[in-house]
Every structure is written in C-alpha cells, then in structure tokens.
Design a protein around this motif. Structure first.
Motif, PDB file in Angstrom:
ATOM      1  N   GLN A   1     -28.773 -37.535  44.454  1.00 16.68           N
ATOM      2  CA  GLN A   1     -28.577 -37.204  42.908  1.00 16.68           C
ATOM      3  C   GLN A   1     -29.009 -35.754  42.292  1.00 16.68           C
ATOM      4  O   GLN A   1     -29.834 -35.362  43.063  1.00 16.68           O
ATOM      5  N   VAL A   2     -27.976 -35.383  41.703  1.00 15.76           N
ATOM      6  CA  VAL A   2     -28.408 -33.709  41.174  1.00 15.76           C
ATOM      7  C   VAL A   2     -28.553 -34.049  39.858  1.00 15.76           C
ATOM      8  O   VAL A   2     -27.857 -34.516  39.100  1.00 15.76           O
ATOM      9  N   LEU A   3     -30.090 -33.057  39.669  1.00 19.40           N
ATOM     10  CA  LEU A   3     -30.595 -33.434  38.335  1.00 19.40           C
ATOM     11  C   LEU A   3     -30.585 -31.617  37.947  1.00 19.40           C
ATOM     12  O   LEU A   3     -30.593 -30.723  38.582  1.00 19.40           O
ATOM     13  N   LEU A   4     -29.875 -31.317  36.295  1.00 20.31           N
ATOM     14  CA  LEU A   4     -28.915 -30.500  36.266  1.00 20.31           C
ATOM     15  C   LEU A   4     -29.857 -29.943  34.825  1.00 20.31           C
ATOM     16  O   LEU A   4     -29.428 -31.113  33.769  1.00 20.31           O
ATOM     17  N   VAL A   5     -31.249 -29.252  34.259  1.00 18.66           N
ATOM     18  CA  VAL A   5     -31.345 -29.308  33.373  1.00 18.66           C
ATOM     19  C   VAL A   5     -31.090 -27.787  32.181  1.00 18.66           C
ATOM     20  O   VAL A   5     -31.071 -26.720  32.908  1.00 18.66           O
ATOM     21  N   GLN A   6     -30.480 -27.667  31.555  1.00 18.04           N
ATOM     22  CA  GLN A   6     -30.300 -26.039  30.478  1.00 18.04           C
ATOM     23  C   GLN A   6     -31.035 -26.448  30.092  1.00 18.04           C
ATOM     24  O   GLN A   6     -32.217 -26.423  29.409  1.00 18.04           O
ATOM     25  N   SER A   7     -31.128 -25.082  29.793  1.00 16.69           N
ATOM     26  CA  SER A   7     -32.084 -24.013  28.331  1.00 16.69           C
ATOM     27  C   SER A   7     -30.731 -22.900  28.162  1.00 16.69           C
ATOM     28  O   SER A   7     -30.328 -22.581  28.495  1.00 16.69           O
ATOM     29  N   GLY A   8     -32.148 -22.543  26.803  1.00 14.61           N
ATOM     30  CA  GLY A   8     -31.248 -21.021  26.174  1.00 14.61           C
ATOM     31  C   GLY A   8     -30.475 -21.600  25.285  1.00 14.61           C
ATOM     32  O   GLY A   8     -30.569 -23.025  24.581  1.00 14.61           O
ATOM     33  N   GLY A   9     -29.275 -20.788  24.347  1.00 13.53           N
ATOM     34  CA  GLY A   9     -28.372 -21.454  23.570  1.00 13.53           C
ATOM     35  C   GLY A   9     -29.205 -21.112  21.944  1.00 13.53           C
ATOM     36  O   GLY A   9     -30.504 -20.494  21.899  1.00 13.53           O
ATOM     37  N   GLY A  10     -28.808 -21.061  20.826  1.00 11.61           N
ATOM     38  CA  GLY A  10     -28.584 -21.234  19.753  1.00 11.61           C
ATOM     39  C   GLY A  10     -27.836 -20.462  19.061  1.00 11.61           C
ATOM     40  O   GLY A  10     -26.708 -20.500  19.518  1.00 11.61           O
ATOM     41  N   LEU A  11     -28.801 -19.975  18.076  1.00 17.54           N
ATOM     42  CA  LEU A  11     -27.840 -19.524  16.802  1.00 17.54           C
ATOM     43  C   LEU A  11     -27.567 -17.755  16.766  1.00 17.54           C
ATOM     44  O   LEU A  11     -28.876 -16.734  17.457  1.00 17.54           O
ATOM     45  N   VAL A  12     -26.644 -16.951  16.981  1.00 18.68           N
ATOM     46  CA  VAL A  12     -26.911 -15.857  17.372  1.00 18.68           C
ATOM     47  C   VAL A  12     -25.489 -15.555  16.262  1.00 18.68           C
ATOM     48  O   VAL A  12     -24.528 -16.073  15.918  1.00 18.68           O
ATOM     49  N   GLN A  13     -25.123 -13.701  16.043  1.00 14.46           N
ATOM     50  CA  GLN A  13     -25.053 -13.310  14.507  1.00 14.46           C
ATOM     51  C   GLN A  13     -23.667 -12.823  15.772  1.00 14.46           C
ATOM     52  O   GLN A  13     -23.531 -12.738  17.265  1.00 14.46           O
ATOM     53  N   ALA A  14     -22.086 -13.013  15.665  1.00 13.57           N
ATOM     54  CA  ALA A  14     -20.942 -11.761  16.106  1.00 13.57           C
ATOM     55  C   ALA A  14     -21.400 -10.331  17.053  1.00 13.57           C
ATOM     56  O   ALA A  14     -22.531  -9.601  15.940  1.00 13.57           O
ATOM     57  N   GLY A  15     -20.698 -11.047  17.741  1.00 12.04           N
ATOM     58  CA  GLY A  15     -21.536  -9.537  18.819  1.00 12.04           C
ATOM     59  C   GLY A  15     -22.757  -9.292  19.426  1.00 12.04           C
ATOM     60  O   GLY A  15     -23.094  -8.142  20.114  1.00 12.04           O
ATOM     61  N   GLY A  16     -23.677 -10.576  19.210  1.00 15.11           N
ATOM     62  CA  GLY A  16     -24.667 -10.499  20.294  1.00 15.11           C
ATOM     63  C   GLY A  16     -24.407 -11.244  20.864  1.00 15.11           C
ATOM     64  O   GLY A  16     -23.056 -11.288  21.415  1.00 15.11           O
ATOM     65  N   SER A  17     -26.000 -11.322  21.755  1.00 14.36           N
ATOM     66  CA  SER A  17     -25.568 -12.090  23.828  1.00 14.36           C
ATOM     67  C   SER A  17     -26.446 -13.431  23.351  1.00 14.36           C
ATOM     68  O   SER A  17     -27.936 -13.051  22.671  1.00 14.36           O
TER      69      SER A  17
END
Length: 123
Positions: A1-17
C-alpha cells in the motif's frame, strides 16, 4: 500500500508562485513514476508532469512547460511541483499520484492518489 499526503496550495495572485509537496510512504518507490494532475470544475483530470523516482526522468504537458517544474527528494520520499507565473486558468484541485508503469500520463494508470489540494489564482 502507498500513502500520498499532499501539502501546499492556496490562493495566489496571477504571476505568483506556489510549491506543492507530496510525501510518499508505505513502499519502495524506486521503480514508481510520480505524477501531478489537476482537475478544474466541470473538466476532466489533466496530466501536468511526471518524474521517474529512480532515474529522475521528467515529462511535462506542453501547457506548463517552462512554468512548472517537478522534482523529488529521495531522502524525504517527497515529490514537489513548483509552479511559477501562475494564471487564473491554473485554478483547480491538484493531485499527486503514483504509478508502477513508466512513461504514462493517463490517470487510469496511476493506482495511488493524494487527497488533493486547491490552488486558486486570482486575476
């Protein structure tokens, strides 16, 4: 079994990273391909990028080449998606996934999926 846990993301303005992370656990990943996908409302899940865990070989969909970069940290069993020059049309739920098949960009070939994370790019 493989478990993948994501983090990051959210709200950003155009041109951002933003940088998304996907921490993997449960198995030996050296032969796995790790991919990033996204899905916007009313649209199919779209392949973005993939990296072969053992070799580091990468592939990208044309629409993100030069803006997105996939990488992995073997010591941390973590795959990253660095997203630069973000556009409003990049708004979607982003998923990482693991596949035992090489050179694939088809969601059906990925057996394991992260929980998804929302990325919203404002204009």
């Amino acid at each position: 079994q493989v478990l993948l846990v994501q983090s990051g993301g959210g709200l950003v303005q155009a041109g951002g990273s933003l940088r998304l992370s996907c921490a993997a656990s449960g198995r030996t990943f050296s032969r796995y391909v790790m991919g990033w996908f996204r899905q916007a409302p009313g649209k199919e899940r779209e392949f973005l990028a993939a990296i072969t865990w053992g070799t580091g070989l990468t592939q990208y969909v044309d629409s993100v080449k030069g803006r997105f970069s996939i990488s992995r940290d073997n010591a941390k069993n973590t795959v990253y998606l660095q997203m630069n020059s973000l556009k409003p049309e990049d708004t979607a739920v982003y998923y990482c996934a693991a596949s035992g098949l090489v050179n694939t960009n088809k969601p059906v070939d990925y057996a394991y999926w992260g929980q998804g994370t929302q990325v919203t790019v404002s204009s």
